[in-house]
Design a protein around this motif. Sequence first.
Motif, mmCIF file in Angstrom:
data_model
loop_
_atom_site.group_PDB
_atom_site.id
_atom_site.type_symbol
_atom_site.label_atom_id
_atom_site.label_comp_id
_atom_site.label_asym_id
_atom_site.label_seq_id
_atom_site.Cartn_x
_atom_site.Cartn_y
_atom_site.Cartn_z
ATOM 1 N N ASP A 35 0.795 -1.197 0.048
ATOM 2 C CA ASP A 35 -0.031 -0.029 -0.084
ATOM 3 C C ASP A 35 0.943 1.281 0.065
ATOM 4 O O ASP A 35 0.490 2.232 -0.656
ATOM 5 C CB ASP A 35 -0.864 0.058 1.085
ATOM 6 C CG ASP A 35 -0.303 -0.108 2.496
ATOM 7 O OD1 ASP A 35 0.882 -0.342 2.724
ATOM 8 O OD2 ASP A 35 -0.959 0.282 3.411
ATOM 9 N N GLN A 36 2.233 1.237 0.704
ATOM 10 C CA GLN A 36 2.986 2.264 0.549
ATOM 11 C C GLN A 36 3.546 2.501 -0.732
ATOM 12 O O GLN A 36 3.633 3.593 -1.394
ATOM 13 C CB GLN A 36 4.020 2.131 1.629
ATOM 14 C CG GLN A 36 3.651 2.452 3.034
ATOM 15 C CD GLN A 36 4.888 2.014 4.005
ATOM 16 O OE1 GLN A 36 5.109 0.937 4.140
ATOM 17 N NE2 GLN A 36 5.396 2.922 4.703
ATOM 18 N N MET A 37 4.000 1.340 -1.608
ATOM 19 C CA MET A 37 4.250 1.641 -2.954
ATOM 20 C C MET A 37 3.365 2.222 -3.859
ATOM 21 O O MET A 37 3.429 2.716 -4.660
ATOM 22 C CB MET A 37 4.578 0.034 -3.467
ATOM 23 C CG MET A 37 5.954 -0.544 -2.578
ATOM 24 S SD MET A 37 7.484 0.422 -3.099
ATOM 25 C CE MET A 37 7.716 0.239 -4.786
ATOM 26 N N GLY A 38 1.973 1.542 -3.421
ATOM 27 C CA GLY A 38 0.829 2.344 -4.212
ATOM 28 C C GLY A 38 0.756 3.770 -3.976
ATOM 29 O O GLY A 38 0.522 4.461 -4.954
ATOM 30 N N GLY A 106 -3.238 8.983 -0.340
ATOM 31 C CA GLY A 106 -3.022 7.892 0.876
ATOM 32 C C GLY A 106 -2.066 8.359 1.768
ATOM 33 O O GLY A 106 -1.725 7.669 3.009
ATOM 34 N N ASP A 107 -1.573 9.799 1.562
ATOM 35 C CA ASP A 107 -0.304 10.062 2.350
ATOM 36 C C ASP A 107 -0.425 11.671 2.189
ATOM 37 O O ASP A 107 -0.836 12.341 1.172
ATOM 38 C CB ASP A 107 0.837 9.384 1.946
ATOM 39 C CG ASP A 107 1.942 9.583 3.254
ATOM 40 O OD1 ASP A 107 1.614 10.547 4.298
ATOM 41 O OD2 ASP A 107 3.017 8.789 3.174
ATOM 42 N N ASP A 108 0.401 12.424 3.027
ATOM 43 C CA ASP A 108 0.512 14.026 3.097
ATOM 44 C C ASP A 108 1.524 14.164 1.984
ATOM 45 O O ASP A 108 2.677 14.552 2.589
ATOM 46 C CB ASP A 108 0.961 14.453 4.538
ATOM 47 C CG ASP A 108 0.984 15.918 4.423
ATOM 48 O OD1 ASP A 108 0.122 16.465 3.501
ATOM 49 O OD2 ASP A 108 1.462 16.439 5.376
ATOM 50 N N TRP A 159 16.172 3.420 3.898
ATOM 51 C CA TRP A 159 16.910 2.658 4.752
ATOM 52 C C TRP A 159 16.972 3.479 5.989
ATOM 53 O O TRP A 159 16.987 2.588 7.099
ATOM 54 C CB TRP A 159 18.180 2.220 4.088
ATOM 55 C CG TRP A 159 19.139 1.563 5.118
ATOM 56 C CD1 TRP A 159 18.780 -0.029 5.382
ATOM 57 C CD2 TRP A 159 20.120 1.887 5.925
ATOM 58 N NE1 TRP A 159 19.808 -0.409 6.067
ATOM 59 C CE2 TRP A 159 20.557 0.407 6.503
ATOM 60 C CE3 TRP A 159 20.790 2.922 5.986
ATOM 61 C CZ2 TRP A 159 21.564 0.490 7.249
ATOM 62 C CZ3 TRP A 159 21.731 3.139 6.916
ATOM 63 C CH2 TRP A 159 22.213 1.823 7.718
ATOM 64 N N SER A 160 17.074 4.631 5.967
ATOM 65 C CA SER A 160 16.988 5.492 7.278
ATOM 66 C C SER A 160 15.629 5.813 7.850
ATOM 67 O O SER A 160 15.460 6.481 8.735
ATOM 68 C CB SER A 160 17.953 6.810 7.146
ATOM 69 O OG SER A 160 17.303 7.440 6.187
ATOM 70 N N GLY A 161 14.614 5.307 7.171
ATOM 71 C CA GLY A 161 13.345 5.499 7.544
ATOM 72 C C GLY A 161 12.329 6.584 7.365
ATOM 73 O O GLY A 161 11.494 6.710 7.908
ATOM 74 N N ARG A 162 12.790 7.290 6.240
ATOM 75 C CA ARG A 162 11.877 8.063 5.792
ATOM 76 C C ARG A 162 10.836 7.943 4.755
ATOM 77 O O ARG A 162 9.998 8.613 4.184
ATOM 78 C CB ARG A 162 12.975 9.098 4.801
ATOM 79 C CG ARG A 162 14.153 9.736 5.658
ATOM 80 C CD ARG A 162 13.433 10.464 6.866
ATOM 81 N NE ARG A 162 13.162 11.647 6.399
ATOM 82 C CZ ARG A 162 13.523 12.814 6.171
ATOM 83 N NH1 ARG A 162 14.974 13.003 6.285
ATOM 84 N NH2 ARG A 162 12.940 14.029 5.942
ATOM 85 N N GLY A 163 10.835 6.419 4.570
ATOM 86 C CA GLY A 163 9.580 5.976 3.775
ATOM 87 C C GLY A 163 9.544 6.507 2.415
ATOM 88 O O GLY A 163 10.374 6.739 1.791
ATOM 89 N N VAL A 164 8.056 6.673 2.063
ATOM 90 C CA VAL A 164 7.816 7.164 0.673
ATOM 91 C C VAL A 164 8.394 8.372 0.417
ATOM 92 O O VAL A 164 8.949 8.740 -0.949
ATOM 93 C CB VAL A 164 6.345 7.190 0.535
ATOM 94 C CG1 VAL A 164 5.881 7.532 -1.024
ATOM 95 C CG2 VAL A 164 5.839 5.777 0.561
ATOM 96 N N ARG A 165 8.612 9.277 1.398
ATOM 97 C CA ARG A 165 9.016 10.572 1.062
ATOM 98 C C ARG A 165 10.419 10.727 0.808
ATOM 99 O O ARG A 165 10.953 11.446 0.113
ATOM 100 C CB ARG A 165 8.891 11.491 2.600
ATOM 101 C CG ARG A 165 7.679 12.215 2.847
ATOM 102 C CD ARG A 165 7.262 12.756 4.000
ATOM 103 N NE ARG A 165 6.073 13.546 3.928
ATOM 104 C CZ ARG A 165 6.079 14.851 3.754
ATOM 105 N NH1 ARG A 165 7.228 15.407 3.263
ATOM 106 N NH2 ARG A 165 4.872 15.607 3.524
ATOM 107 N N GLY A 166 11.061 9.687 1.379
ATOM 108 C CA GLY A 166 12.554 9.614 1.053
ATOM 109 C C GLY A 166 12.830 9.186 -0.414
ATOM 110 O O GLY A 166 13.769 9.565 -1.081
ATOM 111 N N ILE A 167 11.927 8.497 -1.021
ATOM 112 C CA ILE A 167 11.984 8.251 -2.424
ATOM 113 C C ILE A 167 11.609 9.224 -3.268
ATOM 114 O O ILE A 167 12.259 9.501 -4.070
ATOM 115 C CB ILE A 167 10.986 6.990 -2.678
ATOM 116 C CG1 ILE A 167 11.224 5.891 -2.033
ATOM 117 C CG2 ILE A 167 11.022 6.686 -4.132
ATOM 118 C CD1 ILE A 167 10.129 4.515 -2.143
ATOM 119 N N ILE A 168 10.734 10.264 -2.673
ATOM 120 C CA ILE A 168 10.359 11.318 -3.516
ATOM 121 C C ILE A 168 11.378 12.321 -3.524
ATOM 122 O O ILE A 168 11.835 13.097 -4.576
ATOM 123 C CB ILE A 168 8.968 11.864 -3.161
ATOM 124 C CG1 ILE A 168 8.228 11.045 -3.414
ATOM 125 C CG2 ILE A 168 8.626 13.383 -3.722
ATOM 126 C CD1 ILE A 168 6.543 11.448 -2.721
#
Length: 471
Positions: A35-38, A106-108, A159-168
Amino acid sequence: MNLTRSAIKVFTAKGASSLIGFLGIAFFARELASDQMGSLFLFQALLGIIAIPANFGINNAVTKRFSEGESPESILSTAILLKGLLLLPFVAGIVLFQGAINNYLGDDLALLLIPALILQESAKLTIQVLKGELRVGETAAPSFFRSLVYICVGAILVWSGRGVRGIIYGLFAGFVVMLVWGMWKSSTTVGLPSLGHARSLFNYSKYAFISSVGGYFYSWVDIAIIGLFLAQSDVGVYEIAWRVTAVVMLFSSSIATTIFPQVSQWDAEGVTKRIESLLPEAIAVALFIAIPAFFGVVLFSRDILGLTFGTEYTAASLVLIILTGEKVIQSIHVILGRSLQAIDRPDLAAKAGVISISLNLVLNVVLVLSYGIVGAAVATAFSFIINSILHAYYLSKFVSIRIPYIRIGGCVAASFGMAIVLYIVESAIQISSLPMLLLTIGFGITVYVGFALIIPPSRGVILDNMRRAVD
């Protein structure tokens, strides 16, 4: 410009970029839930959809007008001004409707669309300038390093925990590298904007815009509709399958990118025969890779998805097969479509785009509601077949299109032989790990090339292009 050598440069860069991107997406898929990848894929889909009207075909118009030899400095400054004006209402819209956008994603993430849009459009413009300068081969490096920086920065932040925002944030960094590199490599300086050049750009871009709608629609409309009617995890699963099939398009898109400015120049000079001799060679080379890829995916779709991304993604195995078959058709379409635009008939490409877009949208809504993600794949494949037929029909009014049936038949025969060998291998051993899958795929490639060298028509595809590459 040596077309084969330029195509190889672009293909090499795209291949390396795709490999890096593939590894990055595999890492992200294993670190984040589907769902995060979504949410990530919906962000990228929305970015791509907004970019259609925000660009309004200006990028393609810049390449076309540059290649015709018009005043490049004035064209560039006019294009920058037009793109800036086009971006303003979309930036305002994102700010005003950020709540609804965040609910959809599904996210800010809504406000992150603004810097992503500005950086993306600026970076792409510099690449189009290089293409217009007939320096297509030099677009390879910035495109490669954009992907490399994007994945590396994104992986570190995930890897450091930033999630989807890290990819962006990684996406931002990649666009910055591409922008700076493109500006550095370009030999065109900024001149004075011109109303005449604004009209010239608009006269081309208004049709290129509709054609680009078609391209982005096939990339993102199915994701957007799946996001509306199904779960975000379905978005993630479907888009992973789509990303895998994008590898099939590497060489054909590289060829299309390379031939556009050259076909444009030949059209301006009135040497239609050279265009007619180029098209069958380009089609044969594109299908040389796309056809065996389809055979391989039919055999190993579940293994590719499950061993690379995780067992939850095997739900898209049939989707992967359907979309790979569609990419075989798209390998021809991308060459015909870019050629039609290169001969200054984007209006006809736009007509084909409007018909197929409408069909794609209706079919996606109907089939996604009835059959889920498989329905989305069928809708996309069918509408793209119609789009390709229309492009071929319109292009044939101006140049003679000779389909290299004998060479295509050689590729099919070599692919069928490869499939038989791989089926025997799959029956004899259990493919239970990613390294074993990669070894099997590598073995399949070797077998295919071996059969292709034995069969005269497909051998001609290899040897002819090897000669052109070293000339």
